[in-house]
Structures are given as C-alpha cells and as structure tokens.
Scaffold this motif. Structure first.
Motif, PDB file in Angstrom:
ATOM      1  N   PHE A  30      -5.389  -2.009   8.815  1.00  0.00           N
ATOM      2  CA  PHE A  30      -4.866  -2.028  10.187  1.00  0.00           C
ATOM      3  C   PHE A  30      -3.759  -0.983  10.353  1.00  0.00           C
ATOM      4  CE2 PHE A  30      -2.293  -3.224  13.717  1.00  0.00           C
ATOM      5  CZ  PHE A  30      -3.139  -3.848  14.616  1.00  0.00           C
ATOM      6  N   LEU A  31      -2.775  -1.031   9.448  1.00  0.00           N
ATOM      7  CA  LEU A  31      -1.656  -0.101   9.555  1.00  0.00           C
ATOM      8  C   LEU A  31      -2.083   1.333   9.225  1.00  0.00           C
ATOM      9  CD1 LEU A  31       1.259  -2.260   8.076  1.00  0.00           C
ATOM     10  CD2 LEU A  31       0.943  -1.575  10.461  1.00  0.00           C
ATOM     11  N   ALA A  32      -3.035   1.469   8.320  1.00  0.00           N
ATOM     12  CA  ALA A  32      -3.528   2.810   7.976  1.00  0.00           C
ATOM     13  C   ALA A  32      -4.128   3.479   9.212  1.00  0.00           C
ATOM     14  CB  ALA A  32      -4.565   2.717   6.862  1.00  0.00           C
ATOM     15  N   GLU A  33      -4.814   2.684  10.024  1.00  0.00           N
ATOM     16  CA  GLU A  33      -5.415   3.199  11.252  1.00  0.00           C
ATOM     17  C   GLU A  33      -4.332   3.658  12.245  1.00  0.00           C
ATOM     18  OE1 GLU A  33      -8.175   1.171  14.580  1.00  0.00           O
ATOM     19  OE2 GLU A  33      -8.674   0.604  12.511  1.00  0.00           O
ATOM     20  N   ARG A  34      -3.310   2.785  12.440  1.00  0.00           N
ATOM     21  CA  ARG A  34      -2.200   3.146  13.341  1.00  0.00           C
ATOM     22  C   ARG A  34      -1.486   4.403  12.858  1.00  0.00           C
ATOM     23  NH1 ARG A  34      -4.562   0.244  15.602  1.00  0.00           N
ATOM     24  NH2 ARG A  34      -4.120  -1.467  17.024  1.00  0.00           N
ATOM     25  N   LEU A  35      -1.299   4.464  11.547  1.00  0.00           N
ATOM     26  CA  LEU A  35      -0.603   5.596  10.951  1.00  0.00           C
ATOM     27  C   LEU A  35      -1.395   6.882  11.186  1.00  0.00           C
ATOM     28  CD1 LEU A  35       1.936   6.206   9.217  1.00  0.00           C
ATOM     29  CD2 LEU A  35       0.512   5.876   7.188  1.00  0.00           C
ATOM     30  N   ALA A  36      -2.702   6.782  11.041  1.00  0.00           N
ATOM     31  CA  ALA A  36      -3.559   7.962  11.252  1.00  0.00           C
ATOM     32  C   ALA A  36      -3.495   8.406  12.712  1.00  0.00           C
ATOM     33  CB  ALA A  36      -4.999   7.633  10.859  1.00  0.00           C
ATOM     34  N   GLU A  37      -3.484   7.435  13.641  1.00  0.00           N
ATOM     35  CA  GLU A  37      -3.421   7.741  15.077  1.00  0.00           C
ATOM     36  C   GLU A  37      -2.105   8.398  15.486  1.00  0.00           C
ATOM     37  OE1 GLU A  37      -5.796   3.706  16.342  1.00  0.00           O
ATOM     38  OE2 GLU A  37      -3.890   4.168  17.359  1.00  0.00           O
ATOM     39  N   ARG A  38      -0.976   7.791  15.022  1.00  0.00           N
ATOM     40  CA  ARG A  38       0.347   8.179  15.551  1.00  0.00           C
ATOM     41  C   ARG A  38       1.206   9.030  14.614  1.00  0.00           C
ATOM     42  NH1 ARG A  38       1.198   4.594  19.920  1.00  0.00           N
ATOM     43  NH2 ARG A  38      -0.888   3.927  20.516  1.00  0.00           N
ATOM     44  N   GLY A  39       0.829   9.074  13.364  1.00  0.00           N
ATOM     45  CA  GLY A  39       1.625   9.852  12.418  1.00  0.00           C
ATOM     46  C   GLY A  39       2.787   9.082  11.819  1.00  0.00           C
ATOM     47  N   LEU A  85       4.759   4.763  11.774  1.00  0.00           N
ATOM     48  CA  LEU A  85       4.656   3.353  12.183  1.00  0.00           C
ATOM     49  C   LEU A  85       5.848   2.956  13.029  1.00  0.00           C
ATOM     50  CD1 LEU A  85       3.372   1.638   8.913  1.00  0.00           C
ATOM     51  CD2 LEU A  85       2.070   2.207  10.975  1.00  0.00           C
ATOM     52  N   ALA A  86       5.600   2.390  14.212  1.00  0.00           N
ATOM     53  CA  ALA A  86       6.675   1.889  15.076  1.00  0.00           C
ATOM     54  C   ALA A  86       6.721   0.362  14.953  1.00  0.00           C
ATOM     55  CB  ALA A  86       6.402   2.299  16.524  1.00  0.00           C
ATOM     56  N   PRO A  87       7.836  -0.262  15.377  1.00  0.00           N
ATOM     57  CA  PRO A  87       7.945  -1.722  15.317  1.00  0.00           C
ATOM     58  C   PRO A  87       6.754  -2.422  15.964  1.00  0.00           C
ATOM     59  CG  PRO A  87      10.059  -0.785  15.934  1.00  0.00           C
ATOM     60  CD  PRO A  87       9.081   0.355  15.865  1.00  0.00           C
ATOM     61  N   GLU A  88       6.258  -1.855  17.096  1.00  0.00           N
ATOM     62  CA  GLU A  88       5.141  -2.473  17.803  1.00  0.00           C
ATOM     63  C   GLU A  88       3.894  -2.544  16.909  1.00  0.00           C
ATOM     64  OE1 GLU A  88       7.095  -0.166  18.940  1.00  0.00           O
ATOM     65  OE2 GLU A  88       7.896  -0.853  20.860  1.00  0.00           O
ATOM     66  N   HIS A  89       3.686  -1.500  16.101  1.00  0.00           N
ATOM     67  CA  HIS A  89       2.506  -1.486  15.229  1.00  0.00           C
ATOM     68  C   HIS A  89       2.598  -2.594  14.190  1.00  0.00           C
ATOM     69  CE1 HIS A  89       2.744   3.055  16.223  1.00  0.00           C
ATOM     70  NE2 HIS A  89       2.107   2.392  17.179  1.00  0.00           N
ATOM     71  N   ILE A  90       3.796  -2.775  13.655  1.00  0.00           N
ATOM     72  CA  ILE A  90       3.976  -3.840  12.663  1.00  0.00           C
ATOM     73  C   ILE A  90       3.726  -5.198  13.321  1.00  0.00           C
ATOM     74  CG2 ILE A  90       5.611  -4.888  11.030  1.00  0.00           C
ATOM     75  CD1 ILE A  90       7.021  -2.126  10.922  1.00  0.00           C
ATOM     76  N   GLY A  91       4.206  -5.348  14.552  1.00  0.00           N
ATOM     77  CA  GLY A  91       3.985  -6.586  15.289  1.00  0.00           C
ATOM     78  C   GLY A  91       2.501  -6.839  15.530  1.00  0.00           C
ATOM     79  N   GLN A  92       1.779  -5.778  15.906  1.00  0.00           N
ATOM     80  CA  GLN A  92       0.324  -5.912  16.130  1.00  0.00           C
ATOM     81  C   GLN A  92      -0.383  -6.298  14.838  1.00  0.00           C
ATOM     82  OE1 GLN A  92      -0.434  -2.010  17.623  1.00  0.00           O
ATOM     83  NE2 GLN A  92       0.634  -2.400  19.567  1.00  0.00           N
ATOM     84  N   ALA A  93       0.071  -5.706  13.733  1.00  0.00           N
ATOM     85  CA  ALA A  93      -0.542  -6.022  12.442  1.00  0.00           C
ATOM     86  C   ALA A  93      -0.329  -7.489  12.089  1.00  0.00           C
ATOM     87  CB  ALA A  93       0.044  -5.109  11.360  1.00  0.00           C
ATOM     88  N   VAL A  94       0.913  -7.982  12.309  1.00  0.00           N
ATOM     89  CA  VAL A  94       1.195  -9.396  12.042  1.00  0.00           C
ATOM     90  C   VAL A  94       0.305 -10.275  12.909  1.00  0.00           C
ATOM     91  CG1 VAL A  94       2.942 -11.227  12.178  1.00  0.00           C
ATOM     92  CG2 VAL A  94       3.586  -8.962  11.311  1.00  0.00           C
ATOM     93  N   ALA A  95       0.219  -9.928  14.203  1.00  0.00           N
ATOM     94  CA  ALA A  95      -0.575 -10.717  15.143  1.00  0.00           C
ATOM     95  C   ALA A  95      -2.060 -10.712  14.763  1.00  0.00           C
ATOM     96  CB  ALA A  95      -0.393 -10.179  16.565  1.00  0.00           C
ATOM     97  N   SER A  96      -2.511  -9.619  14.164  1.00  0.00           N
ATOM     98  CA  SER A  96      -3.925  -9.514  13.783  1.00  0.00           C
ATOM     99  C   SER A  96      -4.219 -10.227  12.463  1.00  0.00           C
ATOM    100  CB  SER A  96      -4.324  -8.043  13.656  1.00  0.00           C
ATOM    101  OG  SER A  96      -3.854  -7.531  12.415  1.00  0.00           O
TER     102      SER A  96
END
Lengths: 423, 423
Positions: free
Chosen positions: A284-293, A295-306
């Motif tokens: 999950f985070l690898a995907e966000r990282l690839a998209e945005r370069g 990790l922001a707090p929101e991404h970590i929150g989305q990962a927890v929620a997922s």
C-alpha cells in the motif's frame, strides 16, 4: 481633537479598557468600584477612550434601584494585530482586530532552514498583503510571531534552536521593529498553540492545560493559572529530545540516539515507513510512495484504514511512546487537560485513541482523576491564533501599563507601548 | 479613633500598602504615579494606614528638584502571622510579623497517621503557646498551614493523600476558621518549601525554581514566574510514585511496584539498609542498629564517611535514581535553579554530589546551560517559612483586594479579609 494625556492618565485609561474588554466591569459605577478611582477621573478617562475609538457607549445595564447606568463597550475594531506562526516548512499569517478576530489570513510554504533574512522577508510580504487587503484606515497596535524553537521571551531572540540553522541568537523583535511602529512579541510556536487552546479551545476547561504537538517534530506547552510557563531559557515543554529508549539504532536528526522525536516524530515515522515500503513490507505504502515521491501523514492514515499491518504497528508504537512520555509530564505537572495537536491528527483516529489510553494508564490516579484528554479544536490554526492572542493579552495586561502612552494623535489612533522591548 | 471606611477605600489602602511593602513606591508622589490616583485620595488613604498602624512616616527621599518628599514605610510589626508545616512525623510552627520575620518557633514530633482531629489539636496547642509567649497586644492577620499531601488550594481541603490516612477530603481551613478570626491558607508542604527557597534562599536567583525534597518520601514544587504551579488537583510536583523501574521486587508503601520513593526514598533506604545490617553485610550499620533500634539518616551518613561499601552503594544508587527522574522534569520545566532539600542532606555530601552530576548529565543541554543546582539554604525551616510567606503574599496580593475590609476598630487593629475562603 488632539489628545496628549499624561502617562498617569493613560495608565488609568488602559486599566479601564482592560476591565471593559474582559467584561469584569462595564458601567461607570462598576469601574469606580473595581479600581477605587473617583467618579470624575473615571468619567474623564472614559471620554478619552471614546475619543480614541477604543471604547463606545453601550446599552443600559439593569437598574440597581436608581437610574439604570449605561454600559461602556470595547471597540475591538479600533485597531489591528498582525500575527504569524512559522513551522519547519510552512507559515500562517493573519490580520485580526484587538480581540483576535481574524479579518484575513494567508498560508505559505517556507523552509525554516533558509534562515531568518529570507524567511522573515516572506512573512513580511504576507503582512503587507494582509494590511493592503483588510487593514485600510486602521492603525496597527501589535505584532505577535511564533517560531519553531526556543525563544528568550524578554528579548525576542531565538535560543539555540535544534531545527532552525542560522537562527541562533537572531533578534526577531528587532527585525520587525524596524518595519512596524508597534510593539512586537515573539514566542515558541507550541507555547502559542497551548495559549490558543486555553483561550479558544472547545470545550473551554479554564484549567491548567498541556498542549502536545506531534508533527514533523514533537513539542509541548503548559498554561498554568492562565499563564504560559516558558522556563528559564524558553525551553520549557521542549520534549522532542528527551531520551525514551536506550536503543542506539534510534538515531535522531539532532545527532544523538534515543530521542522521543527519533522514536515517534513525523519525520521518523516517514523515514521508517519509507524504508519498509522500499523493502516490500507494505505494498500500500509502496504504491503511494511511487505516486508521490514521499509519504505524507494522510498516506499513513489511509494505510492504517486499509488494514496495513506495518503502518498500524508504526502508529501504535509511536502513540504508546508519546503517551508514555506525556504520562510522566502529567504526573509532574498535573494539568486539567491534555490536548493533542499537530500533523499526526491527519493520520486518523488511531494515534489519539492509543495516546489517550496510554496517558491515562501510565500516569498516577491522582493526576488523572479529573484529567480531560482531547484533540485540538482549532483545525490547525492554533499557532497563528495564539500569536494574535499573545499580542492582545500583552497589550492590555496590567503589568504593561506603566509603559503605555497615548500618542498625541486624532481620535482612532493607536495607544502604543512606549518601549516595545517590555516582556 | 474609629475607622469605618468603604470597601473601595480599603481596596485603595491595600494597594498602597502593597506598593510600600514591596518597595515599588514609597513616597506620596511615587504612589500617585504608580496607581493613577489623585493626591487627595493617596494622602487620605495613607492617613488611614498610619491610623491603623500598618504604615509609618519614614525618612526623606532624595529631592527631585523641589522639596524632598517624605517616604512612607511598612510596619510589619503591626500584625501577626501564624504558620505551621506538618511532615509525616513532625511539625514546625512559628509566629511571625507581616513580613515573615520569626518572633518565635516551636517543634513537635507528631504522627500524621493519627488523623486530623488529634494532629491539628496539637498544632493548635503550639499556636496558642506562641501567641501567649510572643503575641501579646497584637492582632492575628493570617494563618498559613502546610501538609504532606495534595491540597485543593481554593478550598483548603486535603485531596486523596497517599501517606495521610483519615485526612482525605478533610477541610483544614474550616477547622482553623472556627478557632481564629483571620484568613487561613493551606498548601502542600513541598510547595511551601519551594516558595520559601524562591523568596529567601541563597543565592536568590529570582528565576523559576524546582525544589526537590528527599526525606522519608520524595516530592517537588515548581515556582514559575514567582507563582507556585499547583496543578489541577493540587498534585503537581507529586513525583514520589512515578514509576522508575520495572523491577517488581521494588515494592512501594502505596501498594504498587517500581515507584521513585520505593527505589530511593528515605523509608526505602532505611528498610533496605536495615535488611543488609541484619544480614551481616554492614558491621557498621549493624552496630548502630543494635544501639538505637532503627537507622536514621545520620547513621547512613556516618557509614558512608567510614567507607562502608553497602551504605555508599545505597546512597549512590538512590542519588542516581532521583537525579534521573529530576533530569526528566528539568527537560520539561526548564527551571533556572534546582534546589535539593529534605532529610537526605543529613547523610552527608555524597548524595547531592551524585544527584547534581546526574541532573546535569541526563538533562538536555538547552535546559542545563544556565541551570544552578544547589542544596537548600534555610536549614530545614523551609516549610514553616513558606507557610508564613504564603499568608503574607496572599494578604497583600492585588487579586485579594476586593475582599478586604477594614474593621471599624481602634488604630492598630487588623485589616482582615471579609471572606477567608478566597484563593
């Protein structure tokens, strides 16, 4: 009309304005009773206040038997306050009236590491724009500035800031004093957030308050008896570099190991989770990282929620670590409320839930029996709100009164501090 | 003469007395300038103060060009303060003038666990004896009382005290109010010790001060900006039951394990060393124990001085543990001075040396760069001195002024608080 009252007259006027402003006395008889001053003096000074525009005639108060006395009200719109709060990577600025009501606000991304000349120049650009847009025809009465490091509050100088290279011993007050004909106050950003939550937070407990900011870094601020506890070198509440673990692998950006920030701060979480993502532990985070370069707090929150177990473990661990450190502070300081703020709130509810639970479990019963633990209620505007309130409070405080003078200027002009270096 | 001034007149008088008392203004012109009051009012209220005996004419001040103004001085001898500080096993009481100067003092062994009725009756006996011996012909203006547990300062009630069985929720103020026609203030003993060191300690730093008492138990008090930080339930500084170790064998008298007191308090040291002496590990202490039946701090100090390795290890370990806990507090509170007091000082210099070294080493550099670490300078009278100073400060504080009334009584009679329940 021209007003050139004596320093003594201004002292009395400021005292009356403060009583009216805070609602402690609003009629002439009440003002006489509260101050011990005679009717003639009170009447004359109120007239000065009306002429200056800082007071206005109000409604009739309920009669106490005789003729109903007329109230006097505070005209917060008589003057302006400029407020700014600098973070590590952003700046909020606002123009407010004399009660801290926002007339306009601006937000800017800045890198505090660019140093004072560059950063303050950009703050000043925001101030100029706010005054141009919303300040026409009104005088500036005070300026409040927050910075993400320790401040010697009496001088307005920065003291050995861990994350502000180039700022050590920089005189922020002097920098602004050369640009504005009004008193300047400078304080630590988390102190201002604590002050704002104490004055404006919901619910308003009115009790001693500990504000804990978990953002890129970690800091706290204590309001005791309505006053900020700043400490001897402005470092009170500066808990980011308290040692929380003997694990030498927890390396801090300050160069040491085991610091609270290094174990649980936003930059450390982002660093650790970026590593995990790159190592393939969190698709999950690898995907966000690839998209945005990054990790922001929101991404970590989305990962927890997922349901991402790596992200959840990081949040749970950080919340427990910060909660444990705050429990120790609660044991010592016995606040009535602990308020959690900062970017960590953007990761979702999980961090707060575990943080609150840890504080309650780890602190002693006597310190938690009436303790409220809540999240901040000012939607990330605590810093700039606190900067405005700092200037407001200081302008009208009794211990600043001997320094007030009224400028011999037309009605509506500002009452200013003779010596802006007053603490 | 009879004086029945209005509440407003008394408010002004009290304000003038406070300015004179603290040296902020001592001539009529200076008092006018400091208050904004007119010459006639100042002259009249000073006359009331002279009639009441709380003010007296002083010397001439240096001339400012015209006629040299006469100073007014505070007559601290005009009234009396009763002060008492209760410990777990002893009580100090004193009769002082209105500036806290001791006219007489008494010391008594008491067991706090005997409960409020018995213990306060004995305090009252000390008070009566002090008034009989030293108080003739003068009125009592205030009473200050310290207790070894948390206090709700606004009500004067004890709050869930860990070592005061039978005292929970007891109203100490009400108990004394039925016996004395003067305002009563009640506070935690270590708070009062901190207050006394801040006002009277040597050297007087004037900066925020953390007082750490290591006696039978362990506690601390913080003076911030000249004011005590008491906390929401009066439990601020109450660090004796902070968890400092996960070692389950460290059993505290509170029933839990790992508490600071259980690892490093006087009762724990005595317990552990008594065991060691009985087990034959310390012939020196075994001899003292045989002679006296129990180990006192002095015996432990003598053992350390004689080179006894068991006693030295206990002192070193305790000093490091307390120093580590205090370093965490220093990181958060950033005081200008840490003052060590309590019975541990009777064990010699070793404890303080290691304690100070640990605080400096373990706290962050920003919090220790200007930090003074010293032992208390009031020779075990901090508690009772602080109790007297609490009453003095409260009697003349501006926020207590609206409650002052002057009794319609002969000159020399007391100005008293109308409502002694004011915080």
């Amino acid at each position: 009309m021209q007003l050139v009252p004596s320093a003594q007259d201004v002292l009395v006027l400021a005292q009356l304005v403060d009583l009216v402003r805070t609602g402690r006395a609003t009629t002439r008889p009440d003002l006489e009773a509260a101050t011990g001053l005679g009717r003639k003096v009170v009447t004359q000074r109120i007239k000065d206040g009306l002429d200056l525009g800082v007071l206005a005639e109000g409604d009739l108060a309920p009669s106490q038997g005789g003729r109903a006395p007329r109230t006097v009200r505070f005209r917060a719109e008589a003057g302006l306050i400029l407020a700014a709060c600098l973070g590590a990577s952003e700046c909020d600025a606002a123009l407010t009236t004399l009660d801290g009501q926002v007339l306009g606000s601006l937000h800017l991304e800045v890198d505090i590491a660019d140093g004072p000349a560059s950063v303050l120049e950009r703050v000043d650009t925001l101030f100029t724009e706010l005054l141009d847009r919303h300040g026409r025809g009104r005088d500036l009465w005070g300026v409040g500035v927050g910075v993400p490091g320790p401040v010697d509050f009496t001088t307005g100088r920065i003291v050995a800031p861990p994350i502000m290279p180039g700022w050590d011993d920089f005189d922020v007050r002097a920098w602004f004093r050369n640009r504005y004909d009004a008193p300047i106050w400078v304080d630590n950003d988390v102190n201002l957030m604590a002050l704002a939550e104490w004055h404006r937070g919901t619910p308003r407990e009115g009790r001693d308050l500990l504000y804990v900011k978990v953002g890129t870094g970690i800091g706290s601020g204590l309001v005791s008896g309505g006053r900020l506890h700043r400490g001897d070198t402005g470092a009170a509440g500066d808990i980011g570099h308290v040692r929380v673990t003997d694990d030498e692998s927890v390396v801090c950006r300050c160069g040491r190991t085991g610091c609270l920030e290094a174990a649980a701060g936003g930059w450390a979480l982002a660093r650790d989770l970026t590593r995990s993502a790159r190592a393939g532990a969190s698709p999950f985070l690898a995907e966000r990282l690839a998209e945005r370069g990054r990790l922001a707090p929101e991404h970590i929150g989305q990962a927890v929620a997922s349901g991402d177990p790596v992200a959840r473990a990081a949040i749970v661990g950080a919340a427990r670590t910060v909660g444990g450190a705050v429990a120790n502070i609660v044991n010592f300081a016995n606040p009535g409320a602990v308020v959690l703020g900062g970017g960590v709130l953007r990761t979702g509810d999980e961090f707060f839930r575990i943080f609150a639970d840890t504080v309650r479990t780890r602190a002693v019963e006597l310190a938690t029996r009436r303790l409220a633990v809540r999240t901040s209620s000012l939607d990330f505007t605590e810093g700039v709100t606190g900067a405005a309130l700092l200037a407001v409070e200081r302008l009208f405080r009794r211990d600043a009164l001997p320094l007030w003078i009224a400028h011999g200027s037309p009605a509506g002009s500002a009452i200013r501090l003779q010596n802006a270096s007053v603490a």
